[in-house]
Design a protein around this motif. Structure first.
Motif, PDB file in Angstrom:
ATOM      1  N   GLY A  53       6.186  -2.547  14.221  1.00 29.62           N
ATOM      2  CA  GLY A  53       7.241  -3.546  14.111  1.00 29.62           C
ATOM      3  C   GLY A  53       7.207  -4.371  12.836  1.00 29.62           C
ATOM      4  O   GLY A  53       7.981  -5.307  12.689  1.00 29.62           O
ATOM      5  N   HIS A  54       6.358  -4.032  11.909  1.00 27.69           N
ATOM      6  CA  HIS A  54       6.272  -4.756  10.634  1.00 27.69           C
ATOM      7  C   HIS A  54       7.198  -4.092   9.621  1.00 27.69           C
ATOM      8  O   HIS A  54       6.755  -3.501   8.637  1.00 27.69           O
ATOM      9  N   LYS A  55       8.496  -4.214   9.876  1.00 30.57           N
ATOM     10  CA  LYS A  55       9.497  -3.491   9.095  1.00 30.57           C
ATOM     11  C   LYS A  55       9.590  -3.989   7.652  1.00 30.57           C
ATOM     12  O   LYS A  55       9.862  -3.210   6.748  1.00 30.57           O
ATOM     13  N   ILE A  56       9.373  -5.262   7.420  1.00 28.38           N
ATOM     14  CA  ILE A  56       9.471  -5.791   6.057  1.00 28.38           C
ATOM     15  C   ILE A  56       8.385  -5.196   5.178  1.00 28.38           C
ATOM     16  O   ILE A  56       8.652  -4.712   4.077  1.00 28.38           O
ATOM     17  N   MET A  57       7.169  -5.212   5.668  1.00 32.36           N
ATOM     18  CA  MET A  57       6.072  -4.645   4.881  1.00 32.36           C
ATOM     19  C   MET A  57       6.255  -3.137   4.715  1.00 32.36           C
ATOM     20  O   MET A  57       5.988  -2.596   3.642  1.00 32.36           O
ATOM     21  N   GLN A  58       6.753  -2.468   5.736  1.00 33.67           N
ATOM     22  CA  GLN A  58       7.009  -1.039   5.622  1.00 33.67           C
ATOM     23  C   GLN A  58       8.028  -0.770   4.518  1.00 33.67           C
ATOM     24  O   GLN A  58       7.836   0.114   3.688  1.00 33.67           O
ATOM     25  N   SER A  59       9.098  -1.538   4.493  1.00 33.53           N
ATOM     26  CA  SER A  59      10.115  -1.314   3.472  1.00 33.53           C
ATOM     27  C   SER A  59       9.585  -1.640   2.075  1.00 33.53           C
ATOM     28  O   SER A  59       9.943  -0.967   1.104  1.00 33.53           O
ATOM     29  N   LEU A  60       8.716  -2.643   1.956  1.00 32.65           N
ATOM     30  CA  LEU A  60       8.114  -2.942   0.659  1.00 32.65           C
ATOM     31  C   LEU A  60       7.260  -1.775   0.175  1.00 32.65           C
ATOM     32  O   LEU A  60       7.298  -1.408  -1.004  1.00 32.65           O
ATOM     33  N   LEU A  61       6.490  -1.187   1.070  1.00 35.80           N
ATOM     34  CA  LEU A  61       5.635  -0.068   0.686  1.00 35.80           C
ATOM     35  C   LEU A  61       6.442   1.161   0.286  1.00 35.80           C
ATOM     36  O   LEU A  61       5.983   1.975  -0.517  1.00 35.80           O
ATOM     37  N   LEU A  62       7.642   1.290   0.838  1.00 33.20           N
ATOM     38  CA  LEU A  62       8.439   2.480   0.574  1.00 33.20           C
ATOM     39  C   LEU A  62       9.511   2.270  -0.491  1.00 33.20           C
ATOM     40  O   LEU A  62      10.329   3.168  -0.726  1.00 33.20           O
ATOM     41  N   ILE A  63       9.506   1.110  -1.139  1.00 33.61           N
ATOM     42  CA  ILE A  63      10.493   0.843  -2.199  1.00 33.61           C
ATOM     43  C   ILE A  63      10.403   1.894  -3.291  1.00 33.61           C
ATOM     44  O   ILE A  63      11.397   2.429  -3.754  1.00 33.61           O
ATOM     45  N   PRO A  77      10.477  -5.393  -6.834  1.00 33.23           N
ATOM     46  CA  PRO A  77      11.660  -5.903  -7.540  1.00 33.23           C
ATOM     47  C   PRO A  77      11.678  -7.396  -7.834  1.00 33.23           C
ATOM     48  O   PRO A  77      12.426  -7.838  -8.687  1.00 33.23           O
ATOM     49  N   ASN A  78      10.881  -8.208  -7.115  1.00 31.28           N
ATOM     50  CA  ASN A  78      10.923  -9.654  -7.377  1.00 31.28           C
ATOM     51  C   ASN A  78       9.639 -10.334  -6.923  1.00 31.28           C
ATOM     52  O   ASN A  78       8.799  -9.736  -6.255  1.00 31.28           O
ATOM     53  N   GLU A  79       9.504 -11.595  -7.292  1.00 29.67           N
ATOM     54  CA  GLU A  79       8.294 -12.365  -6.975  1.00 29.67           C
ATOM     55  C   GLU A  79       8.130 -12.593  -5.475  1.00 29.67           C
ATOM     56  O   GLU A  79       7.018 -12.618  -4.968  1.00 29.67           O
ATOM     57  N   GLY A  80       9.227 -12.755  -4.764  1.00 30.28           N
ATOM     58  CA  GLY A  80       9.143 -12.949  -3.316  1.00 30.28           C
ATOM     59  C   GLY A  80       8.541 -11.739  -2.623  1.00 30.28           C
ATOM     60  O   GLY A  80       7.703 -11.868  -1.735  1.00 30.28           O
ATOM     61  N   SER A  81       8.969 -10.568  -3.049  1.00 30.34           N
ATOM     62  CA  SER A  81       8.410  -9.329  -2.501  1.00 30.34           C
ATOM     63  C   SER A  81       6.933  -9.224  -2.842  1.00 30.34           C
ATOM     64  O   SER A  81       6.130  -8.790  -2.015  1.00 30.34           O
ATOM     65  N   LYS A  82       6.583  -9.640  -4.047  1.00 28.97           N
ATOM     66  CA  LYS A  82       5.187  -9.585  -4.467  1.00 28.97           C
ATOM     67  C   LYS A  82       4.326 -10.493  -3.598  1.00 28.97           C
ATOM     68  O   LYS A  82       3.234 -10.110  -3.169  1.00 28.97           O
ATOM     69  N   GLU A 102       1.341  -9.144  -1.305  1.00 32.54           N
ATOM     70  CA  GLU A 102      -0.032  -9.597  -1.529  1.00 32.54           C
ATOM     71  C   GLU A 102      -0.620 -10.267  -0.298  1.00 32.54           C
ATOM     72  O   GLU A 102      -1.833 -10.278  -0.107  1.00 32.54           O
ATOM     73  N   GLY A 103       0.224 -10.815   0.562  1.00 35.18           N
ATOM     74  CA  GLY A 103      -0.262 -11.408   1.796  1.00 35.18           C
ATOM     75  C   GLY A 103      -0.793 -10.377   2.780  1.00 35.18           C
ATOM     76  O   GLY A 103      -1.591 -10.697   3.657  1.00 35.18           O
ATOM     77  N   GLN A 104      -0.353  -9.145   2.641  1.00 35.91           N
ATOM     78  CA  GLN A 104      -0.752  -8.074   3.552  1.00 35.91           C
ATOM     79  C   GLN A 104      -1.563  -6.980   2.868  1.00 35.91           C
ATOM     80  O   GLN A 104      -1.794  -5.919   3.439  1.00 35.91           O
ATOM     81  N   ILE A 105      -1.999  -7.228   1.643  1.00 32.11           N
ATOM     82  CA  ILE A 105      -2.637  -6.184   0.835  1.00 32.11           C
ATOM     83  C   ILE A 105      -4.015  -5.766   1.359  1.00 32.11           C
ATOM     84  O   ILE A 105      -4.434  -4.628   1.181  1.00 32.11           O
ATOM     85  N   HIS A 106      -4.706  -6.663   2.054  1.00 34.79           N
ATOM     86  CA  HIS A 106      -6.062  -6.352   2.506  1.00 34.79           C
ATOM     87  C   HIS A 106      -6.087  -5.231   3.539  1.00 34.79           C
ATOM     88  O   HIS A 106      -6.976  -4.373   3.519  1.00 34.79           O
ATOM     89  N   GLY A 107      -5.114  -5.210   4.431  1.00 34.64           N
ATOM     90  CA  GLY A 107      -5.035  -4.127   5.413  1.00 34.64           C
ATOM     91  C   GLY A 107      -4.780  -2.788   4.748  1.00 34.64           C
ATOM     92  O   GLY A 107      -5.382  -1.775   5.105  1.00 34.64           O
ATOM     93  N   LEU A 108      -3.893  -2.796   3.762  1.00 33.56           N
ATOM     94  CA  LEU A 108      -3.600  -1.564   3.027  1.00 33.56           C
ATOM     95  C   LEU A 108      -4.827  -1.084   2.263  1.00 33.56           C
ATOM     96  O   LEU A 108      -5.161   0.104   2.300  1.00 33.56           O
ATOM     97  N   LEU A 109      -5.500  -2.001   1.586  1.00 33.55           N
ATOM     98  CA  LEU A 109      -6.708  -1.626   0.841  1.00 33.55           C
ATOM     99  C   LEU A 109      -7.773  -1.053   1.766  1.00 33.55           C
ATOM    100  O   LEU A 109      -8.420  -0.058   1.447  1.00 33.55           O
TER     101      LEU A 109
END
Length: 114
Positions: free
Chosen positions: A16-26, A41-46, A50-57
């Motif tokens: 259900g984390h659709k926003i982060m999914q869409s960011l990863l698939l940009i 595409p923008n600082e807000g997306s960044k 970055e708030g969710q980067i630890h799980g991805l790493l």
């Protein structure tokens, strides 16, 4: 790396984390050695990313068996000219998509100027 990146995005979407999914698939990240470069595409997306980067790493390090991986995030704000559309422009675009719009307009006596 790209396969695991997409699997992680799919897993986020399933949870259900659709926003982060869409960011990863940009767009697709690029790999240079152990540095993954990702463009947003923008600082807000960044900030969201970055708030969710630890799980991805953690996911990438574990599945790729490489604990030296780092992610570098770049912002690429391409300036697009956005023009405002008036009613006639919108109607013409809809008419291109579906010519039956004109039949609907004439049948019900619809007018764009009202």
């Amino acid at each position: 790396m790209l396969v695991q990146w997409n699997k992680y995005a799919q897993r986020l979407g399933d949870k259900g984390h659709k926003i982060m999914q869409s960011l990863l698939l940009i767009n697709d990240p690029t790999l240079s050695g152990t540095i993954i470069t990702f463009e947003l595409p923008n600082e807000g997306s960044k900030l969201d990313f970055e708030g969710q980067i630890h799980g991805l790493l953690g996911h990438l390090k574990g599945h790729l068996h490489n604990h030296d991986i780092t992610i570098e995030v770049n912002v690429n704000e391409t300036i697009e000219i956005k023009r405002s559309l008036n009613d006639q422009d919108r109607y013409n675009r809809l008419l291109e998509i579906n010519p039956n719009i004109d039949l609907l307009r004439t049948t019900f006596g619809l007018d764009l100027t009202s």
